[in-house]
Design an enzyme around this catalytic site. Sequence first.
Site, PDB file in Angstrom:
ATOM      1  N   GLU A 113       0.948  -1.293  -0.012  1.00  0.00           N
ATOM      2  CA  GLU A 113       0.091   0.095  -0.017  1.00  0.00           C
ATOM      3  C   GLU A 113       0.825   1.066   0.161  1.00  0.00           C
ATOM      4  O   GLU A 113       2.244   1.230   0.308  1.00  0.00           O
ATOM      5  CB  GLU A 113      -0.951  -0.107   1.146  1.00  0.00           C
ATOM      6  N   ARG A 268      -1.910  10.654  -0.022  1.00  0.00           N
ATOM      7  CA  ARG A 268      -3.245  11.102   0.048  1.00  0.00           C
ATOM      8  C   ARG A 268      -3.650  12.563   0.355  1.00  0.00           C
ATOM      9  O   ARG A 268      -4.584  13.082  -0.297  1.00  0.00           O
ATOM     10  CB  ARG A 268      -3.487  10.274   1.213  1.00  0.00           C
ATOM     11  N   HIS A 325     -11.570  10.277   7.103  1.00  0.00           N
ATOM     12  CA  HIS A 325     -11.261   8.735   7.187  1.00  0.00           C
ATOM     13  C   HIS A 325     -10.797   8.374   8.485  1.00  0.00           C
ATOM     14  O   HIS A 325     -11.132   7.158   8.946  1.00  0.00           O
ATOM     15  CB  HIS A 325     -10.260   8.338   5.885  1.00  0.00           C
TER      16      HIS A 325
END
Length: 486
Positions: A113, A268, A325
């Site tokens: 990831e 991100r 998130h």
Amino acid sequence: MSARPRPVVVGSGLAGLTTAAGLADHGCLLVTAGSLTEGAASMWAQGGIAAAVGPGDSPALHAQDTLVAGAYAGDPATIARITSAAPGVIEALVAAGVPFDRDGAGELALGLEGGHSRHRIVHAGDHSGATVTSTLGRLVAALPGVEVLERHTTVCLVAGASGEVAGLVVRDASGAERVLETDAIVLATGGLGGLFPHTTNPRTALGQGVALAARAGARTDDLHLVQFHPTGLDVGRDPMPLLTEALRGAGAVLLADGRRFVDELQPRDVVAAAVWAQLQQGRSVVLDARSVPDVATRFPSVAELCRESGLDVAADLLPVRPTVHYAMGGVTVDARSRTSVPGLWAVGEVSRTGLHGANRLASNSLLEAVVTGRAAAQDVLGDPARVVGWSAVPAPEVASVVPSERYASRRGSPSLADVRSLLGEACGVLRDGPTLRSAVEQLDPHTGDDVAYAAWLVARSALAHPHSIGAHRRTDDPAVREEIPA
Ligand SMILES: Cc1cc2nc3c(=O)[nH]c(=O)nc-3n(C[C@H](O)[C@H](O)[C@H](O)COP(=O)(O)OP(=O)(O)OC[C@H]3O[C@@H](n4cnc5c(N)ncnc54)[C@H](O)[C@@H]3O)c2cc1C
């Protein structure tokens, strides 16, 4: 001689279940707002759990990646402790019966990831959280030492004469309240994304654990550090479905009014800031995955999410916006998961351990939930006098020790919709001093309920930090103004 009360764990996501399992031999009560795993973000985690278990990997490399992702704001000792514990966590979960994916040779299959320098994401398909959490849920439900009190929301903590924990007030579905006496409470109530208008978190993730702890005098930190995922599918659903960043890794591009505006593979927070800036300028932002070969078969969960919203991932442009998130901040704890209030521990997302710094590295939070849960259980058990039986007492007898002005029900509190709108405007991806100040004033903590109070704590923390770092971007910080693409 009367028995001393049993410890109480509040919340039954991965952190609460881990804590309860650790306390089972001595007995504990697990109080949770829904049924055992309902309303837990732990059930929704897709990617998996990060652990340095593959060839060529080490906890030191995992620690370095965590530190870098967190903009060097994490606590190195905490990072080293939690990343070192990760291989043992996986071993324990496998021993508990969690069926992680394996490769042809029978070894754990490891995903990669963003931000990880090695393949180290231990997973179970794209439903890792549900697999791990439901396995532990079944295990805990079968433990005779754990009594589970479902559909009871904790609405306040009861303080003893010297400010230590003396109990908690729980409310059932009918609205009836009662007080549970205990001198050991472990908060495992999860995150606070539900305070924002756009979030991937369960609707119940309203930061109540932070409010309960802060009202009891516990220290909180880093509440302004909230991670935004750049590509929530913007089709009016609440919570927002996620369009995984693996789509961008496979070649999907972001377009604002038809034009590309950012390198989609940046971290991100950078991509989220760029998308946010475009939306603020009135442009519509979409993810175009049409050129990704075999997109619907390679990303079946995404294809299904899109289908549910009347979209075809292979043929349509997908409207997106940043969505809250994960909360890096929370109730400040030490290595034993102790808060600053005697008798109060915090574990999982509600806690602030220092692992994440200013930005969470993907798949580190389930790991943190297990490590902090275990640490709390061990520490609670470290005081042997504490763990023998619990008792419920009628509310009025104990209510007198509750500082009434702190816990009184709040009339005139803003609605959840108003709180979400205020926080969405003031504490979005890009923030500025005047808007934050106005939100802090409107969310007056003296009149607000726990939702408004938690939101006030977040906004106040954002106002108190004028410099940008990691996920916290102040447009009145000159460094940020230069970075945002026009
Ligand atoms: C869509 C999504 C995908 C994710 N993917 C990943 C991933 O791949 N890897 C990863 O590491 N992390 C991931 N995360 C983050 C991770 O899921 C959470 O950080 C983690 O599960 C938090 O666990 P927890 O036990 O602290 O809280 P939760 O699992 O949220 O559990 C909180 C519990 O507290 C209860 N509760 C709350 N308030 C009260 C109250 N007042 N009284 C009683 N009970 C209460 C809730 O009902 C629930 O049982 C993801 C999150 C989301 C939303």
